[in-house]
Write an enzyme that holds these catalytic residues in place. Sequence first.
Site, PDB file in Angstrom:
ATOM      1  N   TYR A   1       3.987  -8.983  12.297  1.00 53.32           N
ATOM      2  CA  TYR A   1       2.924  -8.462  11.418  1.00 53.32           C
ATOM      3  C   TYR A   1       2.655  -6.985  11.730  1.00 53.32           C
ATOM      4  CZ  TYR A   1      -1.825  -7.768   9.586  1.00 53.32           C
ATOM      5  OH  TYR A   1      -2.927  -7.281   8.932  1.00 53.32           O
TER       6      TYR A   1
ATOM      7  N   SER B   1      -3.464  -1.828   8.657  1.00 54.03           N
ATOM      8  CA  SER B   1      -4.255  -2.518   9.691  1.00 54.03           C
ATOM      9  C   SER B   1      -4.275  -1.645  10.927  1.00 54.03           C
ATOM     10  CB  SER B   1      -3.604  -3.868  10.017  1.00 54.03           C
ATOM     11  OG  SER B   1      -4.321  -4.522  11.055  1.00 54.03           O
TER      12      SER B   1
HETATM   13  P1  NAP Z   1      -6.507 -13.132   2.529  1.00 56.05           P
HETATM   14  O1  NAP Z   1      -7.964 -13.435   2.511  1.00 56.05           O
HETATM   15  O2  NAP Z   1      -5.547 -14.153   3.013  1.00 56.05           O
HETATM   16  O3  NAP Z   1      -6.077 -12.632   1.077  1.00 56.05           O
HETATM   17  C1  NAP Z   1      -4.753 -12.252   0.826  1.00 56.05           C
HETATM   18  C2  NAP Z   1      -4.599 -11.954  -0.641  1.00 56.05           C
HETATM   19  O4  NAP Z   1      -3.247 -11.549  -0.906  1.00 56.05           O
HETATM   20  C3  NAP Z   1      -4.868 -13.161  -1.527  1.00 56.05           C
HETATM   21  O5  NAP Z   1      -5.439 -12.733  -2.735  1.00 56.05           O
HETATM   22  C4  NAP Z   1      -3.469 -13.708  -1.764  1.00 56.05           C
HETATM   23  O6  NAP Z   1      -3.433 -14.488  -2.943  1.00 56.05           O
HETATM   24  C5  NAP Z   1      -2.676 -12.408  -1.897  1.00 56.05           C
HETATM   25  N1  NAP Z   1      -1.250 -12.533  -1.621  1.00 56.05           N
HETATM   26  C6  NAP Z   1      -0.632 -12.915  -0.462  1.00 56.05           C
HETATM   27  N2  NAP Z   1       0.688 -12.902  -0.608  1.00 56.05           N
HETATM   28  C7  NAP Z   1       0.941 -12.507  -1.894  1.00 56.05           C
HETATM   29  C8  NAP Z   1       2.124 -12.307  -2.663  1.00 56.05           C
HETATM   30  N3  NAP Z   1       3.355 -12.507  -2.138  1.00 56.05           N
HETATM   31  N4  NAP Z   1       1.989 -11.896  -3.929  1.00 56.05           N
HETATM   32  C9  NAP Z   1       0.781 -11.690  -4.475  1.00 56.05           C
HETATM   33  N5  NAP Z   1      -0.372 -11.864  -3.812  1.00 56.05           N
HETATM   34  C10 NAP Z   1      -0.290 -12.267  -2.534  1.00 56.05           C
HETATM   35  O7  NAP Z   1      -6.231 -11.828   3.439  1.00 56.05           O
HETATM   36  P2  NAP Z   1      -7.173 -10.612   3.873  1.00 56.05           P
HETATM   37  O8  NAP Z   1      -7.690 -10.898   5.238  1.00 56.05           O
HETATM   38  O9  NAP Z   1      -8.127 -10.258   2.801  1.00 56.05           O
HETATM   39  O10 NAP Z   1      -6.061  -9.462   4.009  1.00 56.05           O
HETATM   40  C11 NAP Z   1      -5.798  -8.545   2.953  1.00 56.05           C
HETATM   41  C12 NAP Z   1      -5.049  -7.359   3.518  1.00 56.05           C
HETATM   42  O11 NAP Z   1      -5.812  -6.776   4.566  1.00 56.05           O
HETATM   43  C13 NAP Z   1      -3.695  -7.718   4.130  1.00 56.05           C
HETATM   44  O12 NAP Z   1      -2.748  -6.724   3.804  1.00 56.05           O
HETATM   45  C14 NAP Z   1      -3.970  -7.725   5.628  1.00 56.05           C
HETATM   46  O13 NAP Z   1      -2.817  -7.419   6.371  1.00 56.05           O
HETATM   47  C15 NAP Z   1      -5.018  -6.644   5.731  1.00 56.05           C
HETATM   48  N6  NAP Z   1      -5.892  -6.741   6.914  1.00 56.05           N
HETATM   49  C16 NAP Z   1      -6.774  -7.772   7.070  1.00 56.05           C
HETATM   50  C17 NAP Z   1      -7.624  -7.783   8.179  1.00 56.05           C
HETATM   51  C18 NAP Z   1      -8.677  -8.857   8.384  1.00 56.05           C
HETATM   52  O14 NAP Z   1      -9.421  -8.798   9.381  1.00 56.05           O
HETATM   53  N7  NAP Z   1      -8.836  -9.813   7.494  1.00 56.05           N
HETATM   54  C19 NAP Z   1      -7.544  -6.759   9.143  1.00 56.05           C
HETATM   55  C20 NAP Z   1      -6.608  -5.747   8.943  1.00 56.05           C
HETATM   56  C21 NAP Z   1      -5.799  -5.722   7.823  1.00 56.05           C
HETATM   57  P3  NAP Z   1      -2.439 -15.774  -3.108  1.00 56.05           P
HETATM   58  O15 NAP Z   1      -2.418 -16.468  -1.776  1.00 56.05           O
HETATM   59  O16 NAP Z   1      -3.032 -16.570  -4.219  1.00 56.05           O
HETATM   60  O17 NAP Z   1      -1.127 -15.176  -3.474  1.00 56.05           O
END
Ligand code: NAP
Length: 259
Positions: free
Chosen positions: A157, A143
């Site tokens: 985080y 991130s």
């Molecule tokens: P999200 O929509 O909440 O999706 C998270 C995914 O990770 C889901 O598929 C969830 O599935 C899975 N997950 C969470 N904990 C897990 C575990 N312990 N074991 C296996 N699977 C797990 O989040 P997102 O926004 O797409 O974020 C994805 C990544 O991008 C993260 O690493 C986040 O830090 C990074 N990121 C996001 C943003 C943003 O703007 N959205 C910005 C910068 C970085 P289940 O809940 O079913 O396990």
Amino acid sequence: MFTPVTGRAVLVTGGTKGIGKAIAQVFASAGARLAVVGRDPESGAAAVAELGARGGEAAFIQADISVAADTERMVAEAVDRFGGLDVLCANAGIFPDVRLEAMSEQDIDEIFATNVKGTMLSVKAAMPALARSGRGRVIVTSSITGPITGYPGWSHYGATKAAQLGFIRTAAIELAASGITINAVLPGNIETEGLAELGPEYRRKMEESIPQRRLGTGADIGYAALFFATDEAGYITGQTIVIDGGQVLPESLMALEAQ
Ligand code: NAP
């Protein structure tokens, strides 16, 4: 011209939702075979149906990446299904917000268990299969928050996202001997279901703070991940790429107003 990734076996942790699902869709559109990992089987089934509708071969593997045995099983299941593994997108992560004064020991343990330990366990479990591939690739979703920027409520985080970069720099040296590269994508603010829940005012203010005046899409991240997975990116390892529409660039609000 890049060599196509057609037929490559790709495992995306957190590939059932949000950015991970978009990464999986980009790889599926490029002809790769996908295994998406998450804890919730309902969103896993929905993601597989969406990937299948794009004509791609896709499977859901239920696993909790904070548990070592789960990460070993998820890799074994992907290898059984595809006959090997070429790419790991270590993307799963959580981002609960809590300010430091209210943060419990459990809050810290939980976020480190998934974002740091889970990333490391996933890479460790995938190493033998990626080595057998001969062109193994790991792409970690970090991130801008932590490595570059800060945001109240996300100190724990940010620490995990910076830790991921510390991890890849030494891992890159160790993995190089097996022909595996490991790099990280650093998304800015990306349109996901989670972000939509924060409401229109949050969205408007975020858009105003980005020089390109739009949030990123999951596909914006997916294409960067796809690049790192190509044969042509094989000499790049231990590196990071920021994908944020210029969000980290303005040195003050005035810099944006002067645009
Ligand atoms: P999200 O929509 O909440 O999706 C998270 C995914 O990770 C889901 O598929 C969830 O599935 C899975 N997950 C969470 N904990 C897990 C575990 N312990 N074991 C296996 N699977 C797990 O989040 P997102 O926004 O797409 O974020 C994805 C990544 O991008 C993260 O690493 C986040 O830090 C990074 N990121 C996001 C943003 C943003 O703007 N959205 C910005 C910068 C970085 P289940 O809940 O079913 O396990």
